[in-house]
Write an enzyme that holds these catalytic residues in place. Structure first.
Site, PDB file in Angstrom:
ATOM      1  NE  ARG B  66      28.792  -0.615   3.427  1.00 50.72           N
ATOM      2  CZ  ARG B  66      28.846  -1.930   3.556  1.00 50.72           C
ATOM      3  NH1 ARG B  66      27.956  -2.679   2.972  1.00 50.72           N
ATOM      4  NH2 ARG B  66      29.771  -2.509   4.267  1.00 50.72           N
ATOM      5  CB  THR B  67      27.721   6.243   3.808  1.00 51.54           C
ATOM      6  OG1 THR B  67      27.316   5.172   4.637  1.00 51.54           O
ATOM      7  CG2 THR B  67      26.629   7.295   3.805  1.00 51.54           C
ATOM      8  CE  LYS B  94      46.339  22.421   6.081  1.00 48.13           C
ATOM      9  NZ  LYS B  94      46.264  22.912   4.718  1.00 48.13           N
ATOM     10  NE  ARG B 116      29.295   8.361   8.552  1.00 49.51           N
ATOM     11  CZ  ARG B 116      28.693   7.232   8.231  1.00 49.51           C
ATOM     12  NH1 ARG B 116      27.700   7.237   7.382  1.00 49.51           N
ATOM     13  NH2 ARG B 116      29.076   6.106   8.742  1.00 49.51           N
ATOM     14  CG  HIS B 146      22.834   6.903   8.698  1.00 50.12           C
ATOM     15  ND1 HIS B 146      22.771   7.607   7.508  1.00 50.12           N
ATOM     16  CD2 HIS B 146      23.842   6.018   8.545  1.00 50.12           C
ATOM     17  CE1 HIS B 146      23.703   7.150   6.693  1.00 50.12           C
ATOM     18  NE2 HIS B 146      24.367   6.182   7.291  1.00 50.12           N
TER      19      HIS B 146
END
Lengths: 172, 321
Positions: B66-67, B94, B116, B146
């Site tokens: 959603r974000t 990696k 994020r 946030h």
């Protein structure tokens, strides 16, 4: 024309007559009037009444379409544009207060075309001044003036309308 | 520290990492700018050319469809090019360091990172180490912040309540682990609400919660009494196993928002939730879908608020607006 002789009522009369002549010669059918915030919208309100146009007046805020965003940044007080959802095939009379570099009109045309492809767009301004930077120019005008570099002309209003001549140092 | 990093010398927004250190004027400017963008979704062409030529990278080290989607839509509506980096298959998995990944992306001439990360301070760290022309937006870091979620919540509150002064707001649920709650509390207090209450069991409240400028309460009837806004938080189910709570049904019984409990609030109170909602755990379906719920409006508003933050951070290169 010297700026000291600019008279708002006479400018509006000249602009109205010029627009009427263009409507006839270009055979504009049921034209939609669109004023550019803020000064252009004030002039458009006058022309809307004078020309007896029944269709509601359209308003345009070109902030999101300006080409100098990366220099001046975001301005929070953006008025929303109020236009009919479909401009496809319409005849439009676009109105601004002062025509200077042409960049405002370029931005306005870009926004208008995001609403659809009009048939014709007529550009009408109260005052055309020197300093054009891109190949656009008005079709109708109340007056044409030359200003020295470092001076600008600004419409004050909406009621009463006035003309303010500013030097660059105090220009906001 | 955040203020210094987030703002240019002229006080313009350069990065958006946290509400901390931002004053009321700047938060109001974000809300006003978002207001300007709110109508664009209704245009035939749902785009403006403000960020044409800019490249925005969504760096999501933690999943959030959603974000990420609202950030992507916001960037697309501003005509930016968007790159979504799938971290699960990226070079960091990696063995490449985070900074090397950032350096490589910088070499591809990007203009913004939307970050994020599960670790608190990740976006802040990236902002400290990126090239000067790049802006960083925090899309959620660990239990820290946030800020865009908080601002879209503020935008939704302002839409319904017109002003913040005098409002009583209750935030209910897992305050302890919630970066959303932390940012909301900072924003609400900065914008001048009368009272912020946090309602939760003691196990889900931070130790020195009063120092955040809130009133802690453990009883829903008392906490919801006469409030204007109720913000329900998502109960993270993984907390259920770590002795924070006895059971989901027990939590719902005590802290779940039902129609009966909602009656304690003012009749015109709005119900909010940052999503995704756990129906029957923190909120009853009849309330989530009820007339006082503004949960879906929050989602729509997320796009306008993220457009505002993107343009404000990327539009800082010149002088005064």
């Amino acid at each position: 024309m010297p700026t000291s002789t600019l008279n708002i009522a006479e400018l509006l009369d000249t602009l109205e007559a010029d627009i009427r002549q263009q409507i006839e010669s270009r055979k504009l059918s049921n034209p939609l009037l669109i004023g550019i915030h803020s000064g252009g919208a004030w002039i458009a309100e006058h022309m809307h009444k004078r020309l007896g146009i029944t269709e509601p007046l359209g308003l345009l805020d070109i902030t999101f379409y300006r080409d100098d965003f990366s220099q001046i940044g975001m301005h929070p007080n953006v008025k929303s544009s109020q236009l009919p959802h479909h401009l496809e095939g319409r005849d439009i009379i676009l109105i601004d207060d002062v025509f200077y570099t042409g960049r405002t009109i370029r931005a306005a045309l870009n926004e208008i075309f995001d609403y659809g492809r009009p048939n014709q767009v007529l550009l009408a301004v109260l005052i055309e001044r020197n300093g054009r930077q891109i190949p656009l120019q008005p079709d109708c005008r109340g007056a044409r003036i030359d200003l020295p570099e470092g001076q600008r002309i600004k419409l004050t209003g909406p009621d009463p309308l006035g003309i303010d001549l500013q030097t660059l140092a105090c220009a906001a | 520290m955040h203020r210094h990093l987030q703002l240019t010398e002229q006080g313009k927004l350069k990065h958006f990492l946290s509400i901390e250190g931002l004053d009321k004027g700047l938060l109001t400017e974000i809300l006003d700018t978002a207001e300007s963008f709110a109508g664009i979704s209704e245009h035939q062409v749902k785009k403006v050319p403000l960020l044409r030529g800019k490249t925005i990278v969504n760096l999501f080290f933690e999943n959030s469809t959603r974000t990420r989607t609202t950030f992507e839509l916001a960037a697309t509506r501003l005509s930016a090019d968007v790159l979504n980096i799938n971290i699960a298959t990226s070079a960091t998995s990696k063995g490449e360091s985070l900074l090397d990944t950032i350096r490589n992306l910088e070499a591809m001439h990007v203009d913004m990172f939307v970050v994020r990360h599960a670790l608190s301070g990740a976006a802040h760290f990236i902002a400290q180490h990126t090239a000067p022309h790049i802006s960083v937006i925090n899309a959620g870091d660990g239990q820290h912040a946030h800020p865009t979620q908080a601002m879209l919540d503020m935008f939704t509150i302002r839409q319904h309540k017109k002003q913040f002064e005098g409002l009583k707001v209750a935030i209910v649920g897992d305050i302890l682990h919630s970066r959303v709650a932390r940012s909301q509390i900072l924003a609400l207090n900065t914008l001048g609400v009368a009272e912020v209450r946090v309602i939760a069991p003691k196990t889900l409240l931070p130790a020195h919660v009063r120092s955040m400028g809130v009133i802690p309460l453990h009883d829903m009837d008392e906490g919801l009494s006469d409030v204007d806004v109720i913000i329900m938080l998502r109960l993270q189910k993984e907390r259920m196993n770590s002795a924070f709570l006895p059971s989901e049904s027990e939590f719902f019984k005590c802290y779940g928002l039902t129609e009966a409990k909602l009656l304690r609030a003012k009749p015109n109170a709005i119900v909010m939730h940052p999503g995704p909602i756990n129906r029957g755990v923190e909120i009853a379906s009849s309330v989530a879908d009820g007339p006082q719920s503004v949960i879906l409006e929050q989602v729509s508003n997320g796009i306008a608020v993220r457009m505002a933050v993107m343009t404000m951070t990327l539009g800082h290169h010149g002088g005064a607006a």
